[in-house]
Write a protein that holds these residues in place. Structure first.
Motif, short mmCIF file in Angstrom:
data_model
loop_
_atom_site.label_atom_id
_atom_site.label_comp_id
_atom_site.label_asym_id
_atom_site.label_seq_id
_atom_site.Cartn_x
_atom_site.Cartn_y
_atom_site.Cartn_z
N SER A 71 61.05 41.77 42.31
CA SER A 71 61.42 42.97 41.46
C SER A 71 60.08 43.57 40.91
O SER A 71 58.88 43.28 41.36
CB SER A 71 61.87 42.06 39.72
OG SER A 71 60.80 41.28 39.38
N ALA A 72 60.07 44.70 40.09
CA ALA A 72 58.99 45.61 39.94
C ALA A 72 58.00 44.68 38.92
O ALA A 72 58.71 44.26 37.96
CB ALA A 72 59.17 47.01 39.35
N PRO A 73 56.74 44.76 39.14
CA PRO A 73 55.85 43.86 38.24
C PRO A 73 55.67 44.44 36.87
O PRO A 73 55.46 44.10 35.82
CB PRO A 73 54.64 43.74 38.88
CG PRO A 73 54.52 45.10 39.89
CD PRO A 73 56.05 45.34 40.11
N ASP A 74 55.79 45.81 36.87
CA ASP A 74 55.77 46.49 35.36
C ASP A 74 56.87 47.34 35.12
O ASP A 74 57.12 48.44 35.35
CB ASP A 74 54.24 47.34 35.33
CG ASP A 74 54.40 48.45 36.55
OD1 ASP A 74 55.03 48.29 37.52
OD2 ASP A 74 53.63 49.39 36.50
#
Length: 72
Positions: free
Chosen positions: A2-5
């Motif tokens: 998943s996207a970290p931010d």
């Protein structure tokens, strides 16, 4: 992965227009469906030749007698 931010508020703003468009599309399709059903019911009418009687024993076509009812 998943996207970290992930920023939920930014994602909500970015997806607002496509979600609104999809909602409008579904609403338009619903209106068309209701219109189709209404048009079909309006155009249906009575079946043609519904006053013609067919004898179930012989299959012969008989014309109904004026003023006769089903109990006669």
């Amino acid at each position: 992965m998943s996207a970290p931010d992930t920023n939920i508020e930014t994602q909500e703003r970015r997806h607002a227009a496509p979600l609104t468009g999809m909602a409008l599309g579904v609403t338009f399709a619903g209106v068309l469906l209701v219109g189709l059903i209404g048009w079909t019911v309006y155009k249906a009418g009575a079946p043609e030749g519904s006053e013609t009687q067919i004898d179930g024993r012989t299959g012969a076509v008989t014309e109904p007698v004026e003023g006769a009812t089903l109990t006669d």
